[in-house]
Scaffold this motif. Structure first.
Motif, PDB file in Angstrom:
ATOM      1  N   GLY A 181      10.375  37.890  39.669  1.00 21.84           N
ATOM      2  CA  GLY A 181      10.470  37.289  38.348  1.00 21.84           C
ATOM      3  C   GLY A 181       9.108  37.275  37.687  1.00 21.84           C
ATOM      4  N   ARG A 182       8.956  36.462  36.692  1.00 22.22           N
ATOM      5  CA  ARG A 182       7.685  36.368  35.967  1.00 22.22           C
ATOM      6  C   ARG A 182       6.738  35.434  36.728  1.00 22.22           C
ATOM      7  N   ILE A 183       5.508  35.905  36.940  1.00 23.16           N
ATOM      8  CA  ILE A 183       4.501  35.053  37.568  1.00 23.16           C
ATOM      9  C   ILE A 183       3.916  34.149  36.489  1.00 23.16           C
ATOM     10  N   SER A 184       4.224  32.870  36.584  1.00 20.67           N
ATOM     11  CA  SER A 184       3.805  31.923  35.549  1.00 20.67           C
ATOM     12  C   SER A 184       2.599  31.080  35.972  1.00 20.67           C
ATOM     13  N   GLY A 185       2.170  31.213  37.203  1.00 19.48           N
ATOM     14  CA  GLY A 185       0.996  30.485  37.675  1.00 19.48           C
ATOM     15  C   GLY A 185       0.326  31.258  38.792  1.00 19.48           C
ATOM     16  N   ARG A 186      -0.982  31.480  38.656  1.00 22.68           N
ATOM     17  CA  ARG A 186      -1.734  32.278  39.626  1.00 22.68           C
ATOM     18  C   ARG A 186      -2.476  31.393  40.618  1.00 22.68           C
ATOM     19  N   PHE A 187      -2.582  31.888  41.834  1.00 19.06           N
ATOM     20  CA  PHE A 187      -3.366  31.194  42.857  1.00 19.06           C
ATOM     21  C   PHE A 187      -4.836  31.126  42.430  1.00 19.06           C
ATOM     22  N   GLY A 188      -5.430  29.969  42.640  1.00 17.24           N
ATOM     23  CA  GLY A 188      -6.863  29.812  42.389  1.00 17.24           C
ATOM     24  C   GLY A 188      -7.243  29.442  40.979  1.00 17.24           C
ATOM     25  N   SER A 189      -6.307  29.502  40.018  1.00 19.14           N
ATOM     26  CA  SER A 189      -6.641  29.154  38.637  1.00 19.14           C
ATOM     27  C   SER A 189      -7.018  27.671  38.560  1.00 19.14           C
ATOM     28  N   GLN A 190      -7.853  27.341  37.608  1.00 21.58           N
ATOM     29  CA  GLN A 190      -8.423  25.995  37.596  1.00 21.58           C
ATOM     30  C   GLN A 190      -8.816  25.576  36.184  1.00 21.58           C
ATOM     31  N   ARG A 191      -8.685  24.281  35.907  1.00 23.07           N
ATOM     32  CA  ARG A 191      -9.165  23.714  34.654  1.00 23.07           C
ATOM     33  C   ARG A 191     -10.461  22.953  34.903  1.00 23.07           C
ATOM     34  N   VAL A 192     -11.379  23.074  33.921  1.00 25.04           N
ATOM     35  CA  VAL A 192     -12.645  22.367  33.991  1.00 25.04           C
ATOM     36  C   VAL A 192     -12.731  21.465  32.760  1.00 25.04           C
ATOM     37  N   TYR A 193     -12.828  20.166  32.985  1.00 28.26           N
ATOM     38  CA  TYR A 193     -12.823  19.186  31.905  1.00 28.26           C
ATOM     39  C   TYR A 193     -14.273  18.770  31.595  1.00 28.26           C
ATOM     40  N   ARG A 194     -14.819  19.345  30.495  1.00 30.10           N
ATOM     41  CA  ARG A 194     -16.199  19.044  30.099  1.00 30.10           C
ATOM     42  C   ARG A 194     -17.159  19.160  31.278  1.00 30.10           C
ATOM     43  N   GLY A 195     -17.019  20.249  31.994  1.00 34.15           N
ATOM     44  CA  GLY A 195     -17.910  20.532  33.111  1.00 34.15           C
ATOM     45  C   GLY A 195     -17.456  19.991  34.444  1.00 34.15           C
ATOM     46  N   GLU A 196     -16.425  19.186  34.466  1.00 36.51           N
ATOM     47  CA  GLU A 196     -15.930  18.624  35.729  1.00 36.51           C
ATOM     48  C   GLU A 196     -14.677  19.375  36.168  1.00 36.51           C
ATOM     49  N   PRO A 197     -14.760  20.080  37.311  1.00 38.42           N
ATOM     50  CA  PRO A 197     -13.609  20.872  37.740  1.00 38.42           C
ATOM     51  C   PRO A 197     -12.450  20.016  38.231  1.00 38.42           C
ATOM     52  N   GLY A 198     -11.240  20.408  37.848  1.00 39.66           N
ATOM     53  CA  GLY A 198     -10.047  19.781  38.382  1.00 39.66           C
ATOM     54  C   GLY A 198      -9.590  20.545  39.621  1.00 39.66           C
ATOM     55  N   SER A 199      -8.481  20.137  40.178  1.00 45.29           N
ATOM     56  CA  SER A 199      -7.947  20.834  41.358  1.00 45.29           C
ATOM     57  C   SER A 199      -7.465  22.226  40.963  1.00 45.29           C
ATOM     58  N   TYR A 200      -7.695  23.205  41.833  1.00 44.79           N
ATOM     59  CA  TYR A 200      -7.206  24.552  41.542  1.00 44.79           C
ATOM     60  C   TYR A 200      -5.743  24.696  41.955  1.00 44.79           C
ATOM     61  N   HIS A 201      -5.083  25.695  41.395  1.00 42.31           N
ATOM     62  CA  HIS A 201      -3.670  25.933  41.696  1.00 42.31           C
ATOM     63  C   HIS A 201      -3.565  26.516  43.092  1.00 42.31           C
ATOM     64  N   SER A 202      -2.820  25.852  43.959  1.00 40.76           N
ATOM     65  CA  SER A 202      -2.829  26.177  45.384  1.00 40.76           C
ATOM     66  C   SER A 202      -1.851  27.260  45.808  1.00 40.76           C
ATOM     67  N   GLY A 203      -1.041  27.748  44.870  1.00 43.06           N
ATOM     68  CA  GLY A 203      -0.064  28.773  45.234  1.00 43.06           C
ATOM     69  C   GLY A 203       0.212  29.692  44.072  1.00 43.06           C
ATOM     70  N   ILE A 204       1.366  30.298  44.104  1.00 41.72           N
ATOM     71  CA  ILE A 204       1.774  31.191  43.022  1.00 41.72           C
ATOM     72  C   ILE A 204       3.132  30.720  42.513  1.00 41.72           C
ATOM     73  N   ASP A 205       3.288  30.637  41.183  1.00 41.48           N
ATOM     74  CA  ASP A 205       4.542  30.190  40.568  1.00 41.48           C
ATOM     75  C   ASP A 205       5.337  31.402  40.093  1.00 41.48           C
ATOM     76  N   ILE A 206       6.609  31.424  40.448  1.00 44.82           N
ATOM     77  CA  ILE A 206       7.495  32.526  40.056  1.00 44.82           C
ATOM     78  C   ILE A 206       8.673  31.944  39.297  1.00 44.82           C
ATOM     79  N   THR A 207       8.804  32.371  38.043  1.00 40.69           N
ATOM     80  CA  THR A 207       9.932  31.936  37.216  1.00 40.69           C
ATOM     81  C   THR A 207      10.977  33.042  37.223  1.00 40.69           C
ATOM     82  N   SER A 208      12.173  32.703  37.665  1.00 38.05           N
ATOM     83  CA  SER A 208      13.222  33.714  37.795  1.00 38.05           C
ATOM     84  C   SER A 208      14.568  33.100  37.442  1.00 38.05           C
ATOM     85  N   GLY A 209      15.017  33.356  36.241  1.00 37.36           N
ATOM     86  CA  GLY A 209      16.337  32.875  35.841  1.00 37.36           C
ATOM     87  C   GLY A 209      16.377  31.369  35.711  1.00 37.36           C
TER      88      GLY A 209
END
Length: 305
Positions: A181-209
């Motif tokens: 299906g469509r990969i909607s979330g990648r492993f390792g992606s991360q948000r940084v809030y004004r220089g402060e890193p948040g938790s990274y995405h720990s897996g891969i998200d697959i949207t299928s139907g």
């Protein structure tokens, strides 16, 4: 019974050799040939076992979130990875992996039966992770005690599941996608809030139907956790052990179709996609760990086709 027959046959030949004149050598040769035939049956020739070299042999993905598997040197008594003892199979097969934030170097060390050590340095390539910079401050409020009262036993159960050694052999296989299906979330992606890193995405998200789409086991394994009710974050959580410390977790299931302790085969339907737990819509979150290191599943399966 077979071992008792051999001396009797030898004695018969010796007696025959004493009684028959030396001129009848052909007869003695024939008698010896008769004795030799049963001996061949008693101890049939066996093909020699393949001998492993006294070096490491391996292949895989030498990068952050990656892995290698191969064979330890012949006569390996214990195996270390970055100074930590790791399990390996009776034939010397092993699997090790590199965390998302792994250092650029790693080391494999085998201690042989002789006491000698074989060391192999590894170079781990860095990766350019998908980083999203957010110009807002990160919320500092911690989890409430009411939430942690629910969460602590869930974490204990997850950690207990990962500690199980089932003897599964799926780590030896080439992994397949549990669903396409469509990969909607990648492993390792991360948000940084004004220089402060948040938790990274720990897996891969697959949207299928829609919710209810079946997914399969990516490799052989044993079910080490099958939630009877939704966890606070993961929802209906299913976990498989693939052996040697490697495991898979499938989050947000609408339905789990296997039970704890069940052995599953690669390609077997084990659950259905859903949006239980903390999820914004139906998708399968597939995460993988080897011991304490988080892996990128796409490095085990290859690109989706």
């Amino acid at each position: 019974m077979r071992r008792a027959l051999a001396p009797v046959a030898v004695l018969a030949v010796l007696a025959s050799c004493t009684a028959v004149p030396s001129a009848e050598t052909p007869q003695k040769t024939a008698q010896k040939a008769i004795v030799a035939a049963p001996a061949a049956v008693l101890a049939p020739a066996r093909s020699p076992e393949p001998v492993r070299p006294a070096i490491f042999a391996f292949a895989g993905e030498l990068t952050q979130g990656g892995w290698i598997k191969g064979s330890a040197p012949a006569g390996t008594r214990s195996l270390m990875f970055n100074g930590e003892r790791v399990d390996f199979a009776e034939n010397g097969g092993f699997f090790v992996a590199f965390d998302r934030d792994a250092s650029p170097t790693a080391t494999l060390t085998a201690t042989l039966d002789s006491g000698a050590k074989v060391t192999h340095p590894l170079t781990v390539a860095p990766r350019a992770w998908r980083i999203e910079n957010i110009n807002i401050a990160r919320r500092q409020s911690g989890a409430s005690e009411a939430f942690m009262a629910l969460r602590r036993p869930e974490l204990a159960r997850i950690n207990g599941a990962r500690a199980k050694d089932t003897g599964a052999q799926g780590w030896r296989q080439d992994f397949v996608w549990p669903v396409t299906g469509r990969i909607s979330g990648r492993f390792g992606s991360q948000r940084v809030y004004r220089g402060e890193p948040g938790s990274y995405h720990s897996g891969i998200d697959i949207t299928s139907g829609t919710s209810g789409t079946p997914f399969v086991a990516p490799a052989d394994g044993v079910v080490i956790l099958a939630a009877e009710k939704p966890f606070t974050l993961e929802g209906n959580l299913l976990m498989l052990d693939h052996g040697l410390g490697l495991n898979s977790a499938f989050l947000h299931c609408s339905e789990i179709l296997v039970r704890e302790g069940e052995h599953v085969r690669q390609g077997q339907v084990i659950g259905r996609i859903g949006s239980t737990g903390r999820a914004t819509g139906p998708h399968l979150h597939w995460s993988m760990k080897w011991n304490d290191s988080r892996l990128d599943p796409i490095l085990l399966t290859g690109p989706m086709r």
